[in-house]
Design a protein around this motif. Structure first.
Motif, short mmCIF file in Angstrom:
data_model
loop_
_atom_site.label_atom_id
_atom_site.label_comp_id
_atom_site.label_asym_id
_atom_site.label_seq_id
_atom_site.Cartn_x
_atom_site.Cartn_y
_atom_site.Cartn_z
N ARG A 1 5.09 6.12 -1.95
CA ARG A 1 6.03 6.51 -0.89
C ARG A 1 7.27 5.62 -0.82
O ARG A 1 8.13 5.83 0.04
N ASP B 1 -3.52 6.40 10.91
CA ASP B 1 -2.62 5.89 9.88
C ASP B 1 -3.20 6.16 8.49
O ASP B 1 -2.51 6.68 7.60
N ALA C 1 -3.35 9.96 7.71
CA ALA C 1 -2.03 10.51 7.41
C ALA C 1 -1.54 10.06 6.04
O ALA C 1 -1.05 10.87 5.24
N GLU C 2 -1.69 8.78 5.74
CA GLU C 2 -1.14 8.25 4.50
C GLU C 2 -1.83 8.84 3.27
O GLU C 2 -1.23 8.93 2.20
N ALA C 3 -3.09 9.23 3.43
CA ALA C 3 -3.82 9.80 2.29
C ALA C 3 -3.29 11.19 1.92
O ALA C 3 -3.35 11.59 0.77
N ALA C 4 -2.75 11.91 2.91
CA ALA C 4 -2.46 13.34 2.73
C ALA C 4 -1.08 13.58 2.13
O ALA C 4 -0.22 12.70 2.11
N GLU C 5 -0.90 14.80 1.65
CA GLU C 5 0.41 15.21 1.11
C GLU C 5 1.33 15.72 2.22
O GLU C 5 2.52 15.43 2.22
N GLN D 1 2.08 1.62 -3.45
CA GLN D 1 1.01 2.06 -4.37
C GLN D 1 0.71 3.54 -4.18
O GLN D 1 0.29 4.23 -5.11
N ARG D 2 0.90 4.04 -2.96
CA ARG D 2 0.67 5.46 -2.68
C ARG D 2 1.84 6.32 -3.16
O ARG D 2 1.79 7.53 -3.12
N GLY E 1 -7.40 7.32 -1.05
CA GLY E 1 -6.28 8.26 -1.12
C GLY E 1 -5.02 7.67 -0.50
O GLY E 1 -3.93 7.78 -1.06
N ALA E 2 -5.19 7.00 0.64
CA ALA E 2 -4.03 6.40 1.33
C ALA E 2 -3.45 5.26 0.52
O ALA E 2 -2.25 4.99 0.59
N LEU E 3 -4.28 4.57 -0.24
CA LEU E 3 -3.80 3.42 -1.02
C LEU E 3 -3.33 3.84 -2.40
O LEU E 3 -2.90 2.99 -3.19
N ILE F 1 2.03 6.13 12.68
CA ILE F 1 2.49 6.81 11.47
C ILE F 1 4.01 6.72 11.44
O ILE F 1 4.68 7.21 12.35
N VAL G 1 6.32 8.99 6.42
CA VAL G 1 5.03 9.59 6.04
C VAL G 1 4.87 10.99 6.64
O VAL G 1 4.30 11.88 6.03
N GLU H 1 0.82 -1.21 0.00
CA GLU H 1 0.00 0.00 0.00
C GLU H 1 0.86 1.26 0.00
O GLU H 1 0.56 2.22 -0.72
#
Lengths: 281, 264, 264, 281
Positions: free
Chosen positions: B109, D179, D182-186, B106-107, D112-114, D210, D214, B103
């Motif tokens: 990062r 989690d 946070a991961e969805a955001a820039e 895929q994002r 968004g996070a994925l 987190i 990230v 994941e």
């Protein structure tokens, strides 16, 4: 609700011929090996095994003729070599290997856990796996192409974990996606190093991976992952893995492995005694 | 998050070592593909990259973070012949899991990933599935784990192949487990490090090109052991040697038991 | 997992109490809708159901498990005017999260959920969004949180409305936040417990029907406070009273501070 | 990489006019209130706030005229009442409220996070929300109808958490989906009760929500969730919540609230002193 079963045979009896099963852990850790040996002893046949990446847990089931199909992305022993029974069965055309990629399989199981008919993901395009996995569909969202993988809802999920209480609240330490594996399945059978009190579980909710309302059955099986390890509890048995690979070189010799380590010891206690792992009484 | 620009190697002034072994050269060369600040992943059965990651972190890339199937920014106590094992999550700042690592990739990062295969062809397709006919293989290999997906989601890809032989570098692989030719993947393909040389890909054609040969290896030897014609720059330098510090760290701290020799 | 068959109430022999309050009757009546072995959820701002859950667990449903946004099988130390708060995860066997709770429901593992709204109509639609015109509301309400989804994913649904008034039971709600008429939802709708009565739904028509009236409340009073015609069985029994044990547990153990009165 | 900022003003400066933001916590717990007060003090405008269910964190931003749209499923104060500034702004037509259901919003953020363009889910059918949320699409898979919700990738995610190390590895206790948020955001801005050593984080990886790769920035802000609580650390301030609701009854009176509690104290330390919460030096 008490979910504890008295022994592995009763747990193994929950697995039926032809069931689709998933398996916790990885190559050398947290594989429910004691439960798998009990399943083999019962003579269960035609299992459809679904794993992302696994080693001995899949190979021993294939070698014992318990498996009809394997869905997976990696079956092997990493630096120790290829999976002997698995490769022999595929090369001889006796095993249907439905090859995919880890995250595609994990996503299919995730869809099962979420009660969804499919999950989207990015990738696989340009790989020949895309040709082989005809059940995957491509889908356009605005200008973005994603892959939709159909849900997998296994009949049974086999898990080995660190501990659980009698109500089936299961705790692990370290990396795992046992929560997803368990939630996707209909019947969730868990072996644990130790059954502990509910109070102990409630003191450490951060370690609980599978809640009791998801779990079907729990059996205490100390060293139940052997010859794989249990994260932060005990290491895998490298010498035994090497012996397994050596005896796996031919089908005949592997029959001797099964006789010695699976059919010979009638119970998990017998196995532990034989392996010199018995917990002192 | 944008990647840092590749900095000129921090070891240019350092004393290079002469009594290195081939596995040490491979580890050191892979380590140099890691840029400081990168978030890096490795696959299963990836003993050599796991050591390269530890080596980079201990030398020029202290702010690099490795995300593997076990944890984030691990501090393993020793090296193993398995690289999906809880000991590779020891000392981690967070436990990871198989889906979670994918994941993050895929994002977008994960900046860098290390992959290997049994065969690789001129456009970077790799085969980790089966030799011969796919349905009736002469050798059923392990499968590529996450490669077919990570090829599309990891920012930059470095391949490592410890045995540079022409049967392993065919014109066309028997089965494409890892797609090298796909438009989304091509620009991600960075380097290929083998026991003979370092290669890359021409961004126009997607064809494999020679970048450097390891000390004592000729361009002809590399071409002879490659089953297709490599693109050749006018001058082919020698691969940078491991430094004294790199070899010391490998031998004394990271892998005193010498697992790297079995990892090849 | 199949739900257990509803057993005859375990308290039929027990001594009923006469000096109960209306909030206690509502809590006890909601508690009785919980079957032993059920996996149960509640929404936000659901003080009365949270007490009913604790009461059921302490009496006839020891094997019931509550899954809320904070944890699984909580043991809170006191009652609050918030029901999404860490204290409702105290003593839990596992920490939960908002998405995870919905995922369990979507997988079909939540047998029973409690929901409420500002308006409910004859086919079980509820409004928790806005009174009057949706775009220019006279009162902008909170919104229905997860209702529009849980209506489709929770196995059985019990509604609780502490104020049974005809303006709150209109022929048609101003906005359908919770869908009561959808084919997938209809068979999930079980009971409605108010301060006056217990109602259910006719499975053929989907229309609301009277099941029992609370002690001292007439059928006419219930109909008078309902903005549409209720289906009427030939005989309407009286709602079962709380038992001595239920009231004792509520007053002494579960809610000694009497938060239930503000929860109405 | 050191992610620590010296104060909330520098953290708030990472939030720009017009940004889409998400917010950790819930009605009465783990809302990054100190950071939100700093954002209001900076005069940030036209934020697009996306929450599943929240209370004061959204209402105070709306009351301070920092918000253009709210996407959410529940904005209120549960048993304490409706959200005064939020309801006033919607009723007066000053605020665009994009109403949805919790899990639909959580799924959009999950997408968004994925790094996916959408997520599937079950539900919403038959609700008028289906008519209002025109960007959601229905999709048939075999005979099953699901809803596809487009991904939300916020510019900024604001989080309050228990602790973090200097590299931005963030730990929480209790329930949270920080989690995913946070991961969805820039840009991910985290305030914590306490900055601790990396060694302390490595001793308890099970609490890390987190990871540092990230996180964008970390600021130490003890009692930074006040007047909401911090799970298993401190309770919410019920008296202050009641005062907030009382002063929120009219727009004029709410201006006095802002003057007293937001614009008055220039720093978080000033706020803690004013509230009698200052940590003894």
């Amino acid at each position: 609700m008490n979910k504890v079963l008295p022994n592995l045979d009763e747990a193994a009896a929950l697995v039926k011929d032809g069931d689709t099963i998933t398996i916790s852990g990885a190559f050398f850790e947290q594989a429910p090996m004691a439960l798998i040996r009990a399943i083999i002893r019962r003579g269960v046949k035609n299992l459809k095994v679904v794993v992302a990446a696994h080693g001995i847990a899949v190979d021993i089931l294939v070698g014992a003729n318990s498996v009809r199909t394997v869905t997976g992305a990696y079956v092997g022993f990493e630096g120790y070599g290829l999976a002997p029974n698995f490769r022999r069965a595929v090369e001889e055309g006796r095993l249907d290997f439905q090859e995919s990629a880890c995250f595609a399989i994990a996503s299919a199981i995730r869809a099962g856990a979420l009660g969804l008919p499919f999950m989207p993901l990015k990738g696989l395009f340009g790989s020949d796996l895309e040709q082989v996995r005809t059940e995957y569909r491509t889908f356009e969202w605005d200008d973005e192409e994603v892959l939709l993988v159909p849900a997998i809802k296994p009949d049974v999920c086999l898990v080995h974990a660190h501990r659980a209480d009698a109500e089936g609240n299961v705790q692990t330490r370290g990396s795992s996606w046992d929560d997803t594996l368990a939630e996707a399945a209909e019947r969730i059978i868990v072996t644990v190093e130790e059954i502990v009190s509910a109070e102990e579980i409630r003191r450490t909710p951060e370690f609980t991976k599978i809640p009791g309302f998801v779990t079907t059955a729990v059996v205490e099986a100390p060293r139940g992952a052997h010859p794989t390890g249990c994260p932060f509890e005990y290491d895998f048995d490298e010498a035994h893995i090497k012996r397994y690979l050596e005896m796996g070189k031919t089908a005949d010799e592997f029959q001797n492995y099964l006789d010695e380590y699976v059919y010979g010891p009638k119970t998990h206690d017998d196995y532990l005694l034989k392996m010199g792992l018995a917990v002192p009484a | 998050m944008t990647e840092k620009i590749e900095t000129s190697t921090a070891v240019s002034e350092a004393a290079y070592v002469q009594d290195y072994t081939l596995d040490e050269l491979m580890v050191a060369t892979l380590a140099r593909t890691i840029r400081d600040g990168n978030t890096v992943m490795h696959g299963v059965a990836s003993m050599i990259p796991v050591m390269a990651i530890q080596l980079a972190k201990a030398t020029h890339a202290p702010d690099m973070v490795c995300v593997n199937l076990e944890g984030v920014d691990f501090r393993p106590q020793r090296c193993y012949l398995t690289t999906e094992y809880f000991a590779l999550g020891e000392g981690a700042v967070q436990w990871m899991s198989l889906p979670r690592m994918f994941e993050h990739a895929q994002r977008g990062r994960i900046n860098l990933g290390f992959f290997s295969g049994a065969q690789i062809d001129r456009i970077g397709n790799m085969n980790t599935s089966a030799l011969g006919d796919y349905q009736q293989p002469s050798v059923r290999l392990t499968g590529g784990a996450g490669q077919a997906i990570l090829a599309h989601t990891v920012g930059r890809i470095v391949m490592w192949l410890p045995r540079h032989e022409s049967r392993r570098f065919p014109e066309k692989v028997d089965f494409v487990t890892f797609p090298g030719h796909h438009p989304n993947v091509k620009k991600r393909l960075d380097k290929i490090v083998t026991n003979l040389a370092v290669m890359g890909f021409d961004q126009e054609t997607g064809y494999m090109k020679l970048i450097s040969t390891h000390p004592g290896v000729t361009v002809e030897q590399v071409q002879h052991n490659t089953g297709f014609e490599l693109l050749m720059p006018s001058e082919v330098p020698e691969t940078e040697l491991p430094t004294v510090e790199q070899v010391r760290l490998l031998r004394e701290k990271i892998d005193p038991e010498g697992v790297r020799k079995q990892g090849m």
